[in-house]
Design an enzyme around this catalytic site. Structure first.
Site, mmCIF file in Angstrom:
data_model
loop_
_atom_site.group_PDB
_atom_site.id
_atom_site.type_symbol
_atom_site.label_atom_id
_atom_site.label_comp_id
_atom_site.label_asym_id
_atom_site.label_seq_id
_atom_site.Cartn_x
_atom_site.Cartn_y
_atom_site.Cartn_z
ATOM 1 N N GLU A 1 0.843 -1.186 0.000
ATOM 2 C CA GLU A 1 0.000 0.000 0.000
ATOM 3 C C GLU A 1 0.882 1.241 0.000
ATOM 4 O O GLU A 1 1.780 1.355 0.801
ATOM 5 C CB GLU A 1 -0.877 -0.030 1.264
ATOM 6 C CG GLU A 1 -1.932 1.029 1.276
ATOM 7 C CD GLU A 1 -2.704 1.059 -0.030
ATOM 8 O OE1 GLU A 1 -3.528 0.167 -0.237
ATOM 9 O OE2 GLU A 1 -2.461 1.969 -0.862
ATOM 10 N N LYS B 1 8.508 -1.576 -1.844
ATOM 11 C CA LYS B 1 7.815 -0.807 -0.803
ATOM 12 C C LYS B 1 8.829 -0.221 0.187
ATOM 13 O O LYS B 1 8.786 0.968 0.518
ATOM 14 C CB LYS B 1 6.832 -1.734 -0.089
ATOM 15 C CG LYS B 1 6.245 -1.212 1.184
ATOM 16 C CD LYS B 1 5.237 -0.110 0.948
ATOM 17 C CE LYS B 1 4.661 0.341 2.276
ATOM 18 N NZ LYS B 1 3.601 1.284 2.161
ATOM 19 N N CYS C 1 5.380 4.150 9.182
ATOM 20 C CA CYS C 1 6.126 3.440 8.135
ATOM 21 C C CYS C 1 7.611 3.757 8.045
ATOM 22 O O CYS C 1 8.438 2.856 8.023
ATOM 23 C CB CYS C 1 5.501 3.721 6.779
ATOM 24 S SG CYS C 1 4.029 2.752 6.499
HETATM 25 C C1 UDX Z 1 4.326 7.192 4.053
HETATM 26 C C2 UDX Z 1 4.461 7.128 2.520
HETATM 27 O O1 UDX Z 1 4.349 8.454 1.992
HETATM 28 C C3 UDX Z 1 3.399 6.214 1.947
HETATM 29 O O2 UDX Z 1 3.550 6.093 0.542
HETATM 30 C C4 UDX Z 1 3.524 4.848 2.595
HETATM 31 O O3 UDX Z 1 2.507 4.000 2.129
HETATM 32 C C5 UDX Z 1 3.436 4.967 4.097
HETATM 33 O O4 UDX Z 1 4.401 5.892 4.588
HETATM 34 P P1 UDX Z 1 2.712 8.466 5.747
HETATM 35 O O5 UDX Z 1 3.691 8.047 6.792
HETATM 36 O O6 UDX Z 1 1.267 8.189 5.971
HETATM 37 O O7 UDX Z 1 3.071 7.779 4.346
HETATM 38 O O8 UDX Z 1 2.836 10.047 5.514
HETATM 39 P P2 UDX Z 1 3.878 10.979 4.738
HETATM 40 O O9 UDX Z 1 3.096 12.014 4.036
HETATM 41 O O10 UDX Z 1 4.832 10.215 3.939
HETATM 42 O O11 UDX Z 1 4.649 11.714 5.933
HETATM 43 C C6 UDX Z 1 5.529 11.040 6.802
HETATM 44 C C7 UDX Z 1 6.200 12.012 7.738
HETATM 45 O O12 UDX Z 1 7.122 12.840 7.040
HETATM 46 C C8 UDX Z 1 5.252 12.977 8.441
HETATM 47 O O13 UDX Z 1 5.625 13.138 9.790
HETATM 48 C C9 UDX Z 1 5.409 14.251 7.653
HETATM 49 O O14 UDX Z 1 5.073 15.389 8.399
HETATM 50 C C10 UDX Z 1 6.892 14.197 7.335
HETATM 51 N N1 UDX Z 1 7.274 15.011 6.166
HETATM 52 C C11 UDX Z 1 6.761 14.736 4.930
HETATM 53 C C12 UDX Z 1 8.190 16.050 6.315
HETATM 54 O O15 UDX Z 1 8.671 16.308 7.425
HETATM 55 N N2 UDX Z 1 8.558 16.791 5.211
HETATM 56 C C13 UDX Z 1 8.063 16.537 3.972
HETATM 57 O O16 UDX Z 1 8.448 17.253 3.031
HETATM 58 C C14 UDX Z 1 7.129 15.476 3.827
#
Ligand code: UDX
Ligand code: ADP
Length: 463
Positions: free
Chosen positions: A162, A221, A277
C-alpha cells in the site's frame, strides 16, 4: 477466478480505508473487514459515520455509501476467511521490542497468527495478499505455514504493498500513482495476479498496474519509503546548516525543487518525520542488509534515522536553550500532536519525543490537537517508559480550545501543520501569554513577519 468475496484481516489505517474504496468502486464484490479488536469494529459500525475510528478526509462519506451494501465490519474472522476468495492481510507489523532484532526487525507474530488461522479454516483455494509492510521474503514464510499446516488446499501469495499516505488516503486510493502486485512466476501465480488486477481495474487504468515477482514488490515498498524519508532527512540536515549560515531552508528547497530531476515534493524541513512506516521500514531495511553482511549498505540507510532523531532532539534543545536554559514549571503549549495534518494517527510523532525531553526538564506541557484525545497522548508518552504514568499525567494536559491551551504559556511549539493554526487570532494569543512570548515553529507553517510584528520571538526550522 471471478472474485465475488474479499476479506481483509486488520481494520486499521491501511485495511479500513483500502477496503472502503475497493467496496465503493466494486459494488459487485462483497468486502468484509475483520479485526480481533471489538471496540474498533464497533466504531467502524457506528451509525454515525463521523465516529469511525480513523480520521481521513472523505472517508466517512465512502463508508456511509458502501457499509451494509457490500462493505461489512466484523469480529467473525473465521467466517470471513472461509467465504472469501481473496484474503488481504493488513495487520500491524511493529518493530520488535524484544529478542533477536530488537529495535530493528519487524515483529511478524501477528502475520504468522493470521497465516495459521487461514491455514486452519480454508477449505478451498485462496489468494492471500500481503498488504502490511513486511520484510522481504515474508511471503515465503507465509507460504510455508499455509502449505504445511493447511487442509491440502492451494494458496497463492501475492504482495500488494500500500502506498497511501495518511491524511490523503482516500485521494491516494482513488487516484494511485501505481498499483504494485507481485506474484509467483508459475501459471497459478499469474492467474492469481490477474484476479487481483481485475479488482483494481474497476477504477485504475491498466497502465498504472505494475506486476512483478514477489520479492521485487516487497523490496519496492521498503525502497520507496527509504527514498522518501531520505529526502526529509537530507533537507533537515540542510536546515541546521541554514540556521548557522543565515540561509533560509524554504528558499533553498524552492530553488532545488525547480530542478525537474529533483522535483519539489517532500522537501519540507520539519521537526522530523513520524508515522508508522518510515522509521520501521528503514530499520527493517538496515536489519535485512546487516543479516546479509552488507554493513556499508546498512550504515548508509541507518543515517536517515540518526538524522531524524537528531532533528527532534535539536528542536527540544533549542526550546530549552532559548528559554534561558530552564523550562522547569514553565507552561509550553504544543499545537498539534498527530504525526502530520489531517490524521488522528500519532505513531512515532515527533511531538512525543519533544514532549518527553521537555518533561524531563520539568516543563508543563499543554496540548491542543483537533483530532487527538488526551488518552491517546498519555498512552504515547507512557509507551516510552521514561517515567510513570502518574508522572506523565501530572506533567501534561490537553485542551479542547487552542486559546485556552495557549493562555499564560511561556512558549508555543508547532508540532503538526494543521491548516487551522494559520487562521488563529495570533494577537489574542500573544496578549494572553507570558512575555517574552516565544513561538517555535517545527513546521515552518506560520507567517514569520506577522508574528514578529505582533511581538513574538519567532524561530522556525531552518532559518
Ligand atoms: C508514508 C508514505 O508516503 C506512503 O507512501 C507509505 O505508504 C506509508 O508511509 P505516511 O507516513 O502516511 O506515508 O505520511 P507521509 O506524508 O509520507 O509523511 C511522513 C512524515 O514525514 C510525516 O511526519 C510528515 O510530516 C513528514 N514530512 C513529509 C516532512 O517532514 N517533510 C516533507 O516534506 C514530507
Ligand atoms: P496499519 O497502519 O498497518 O493499518 P493498525 O495498527 O492501524 O496498522 O491496524 C492493524 C489492525 O490489525 C489492528 O486493529 C489489530 O487489532 C488488527 N490485528 C492484528 N492481528 C490480528 C489478527 N490475527 N486477526 C485480526 N485482526 C488483527
Amino acid at each position: 477466478m471471478k472474485i465475488t468475496k474479499i476479506c481483509c484481516i486488520g481494520a486499521g489505517y491501511v485495511g479500513g480505508p483500502t477496503m472502503a474504496v475497493i467496496a465503493q468502486k466494486c459494488p459487485h464484490i462483497q468486502v468484509t473487514v475483520v479485526d480481533l479488536n471489538k471496540e474498533r469494529i464497533d466504531a467502524w459500525n457506528d451509525t454515525d459515520t463521523n465516529n469511525i475510528p480513523i480520521y481521513e478526509p472523505g472517508l466517512s462519506t465512502i463508508v456511509a455509501e458502501a457499509r451494509g451494501r457490500n462493505l461489512f465490519f466484523s469480529t467473525n474472522v473465521e467466517q470471513a476467511i472461509d467465504e472469501a476468495q481473496i484474503i488481504f492481510i493488513s495487520v500491524n507489523t511493529p518493530t520488535k521490542t524484544y529478542g533477536k532484532g530488537k529495535g530493528m526487525a519487524a515483529d511478524l507474530k501477528y502475520i504468522e497468527l493470521c497465516a495459521r488461522q487461514i491455514a486452519k479454516i480454508a477449505k478451498d483455494n485462496k489468494i492471500v495478499v500481503e498488504k502490511s509492510t513486511l520484510p522481504v521474503r515474508t511471503a515465503e514464510a507465509i507460504k510455508s505455514i499455509l502449505d504445511n499446516t493447511g487442509n491440502g488446499v492451494q494458496f497463492q501469495i501475492l504482495s500488494n504493498p500500500e502506498f497511501l499516505a495518511e491524511g490523503t488516503a482516500v485521494t491516494d486510493l482513488l487516484n494511485p500513482d501505481r498499483i504494485l502486485i507481485g506474484g509467483d512466476e508459475s501459471i497459478e501465480g499469474q492467474k492469481a495476479i490477474t484476479s487481483l488486477v481485475d479488482v483494481y481495474s474497476n477504477w485504475v487504468s491498466k497502465d498504472k498496474i505494475l506486476t512483478t515477482n514477489v520479492w521485487s514488490s516487497e523490496l519496492s515498498k521498503l525502497t520507496a519509503n527509504a527514498f522518501l524519508a531520505q529526502r526529509i532527512s537530507s533537507i533537515n540536515a540542510m536546515s541546521e546548516l541554514c540556521e548557522k549560515t543565515g540561509a533560509n531552508i524554504t528558499e533553498v528547497a524552492d530553488a532545488i525543487g525547480m530542478d525537474s530531476r529533483i522535483g519539489s515534493k517532500f522537501l519540507k524541513a520539519s521537526v522530523g518525520f513520524g508515522g508508522s512506516c518510515f522509521q520501521k521500514d528503514i530499520l527493517n531495511l538496515v536489519y535485512i542488509a546487516k543479516s546479509y553482511g552488507l554493513n556499508e549498505v546498512a550504515d548508509y540507510w541507518e543515517q536517515i534515522i540518526i538524522m531524524n532523531d537528531h532533528q527532534k532532539k535539536r528542536f527540544s534543545n533549542k526550546i530549552i536553550q532559548t528559554l534561558y536554559n530552564t523550562v522547569a514549571d514553565k507552561k509550553i503549549t504544543f499545537l498539534g500532536w498527530a504525526f502530520k495534518k489531517d490524521t488522528n494517527d500519532t505513531r512515532e510523532s515527533a511531538a512525543i519525543y519533544v514532549a518527553n525531553d521537555l518533561i524531563s526538564e520539568q516543563a508543563k506541557i499543554a496540548v491542543y490537537d483537533p483530532k487527538v484525545s488526551l488518552k491517546k497522548i498519555l498512552a504515547d508518552l507512557d509507551y516510552l517508559e521514561t517515567r510513570t504514568s502518574v508522572e506523565n499525567t501530572n506533567s501534561l494536559t490537553s485542551f479542547d480550545n487552542p486559546y485556552e491551551a495557549c493562555k499564560n504559556a511561556h512558549a508555543i511549539a508547532i508540532l503538526t501543520e494543521w491548516d487551522e493554526f494559520k487562521d488563529y487570532d495570533w494577537q489574542k494569543i500573544y496578549d494572553s501569554m507570558q512575555k517574552p512570548a516565544f513561538v517555535f515553529d517545527g513546521r515552518n507553517l506560520l507567517n514569520s513577519q506577522q508574528l514578529k510584528a505582533i511581538g513574538f520571538v519567532y524561530q522556525a526550522i531552518g532559518s
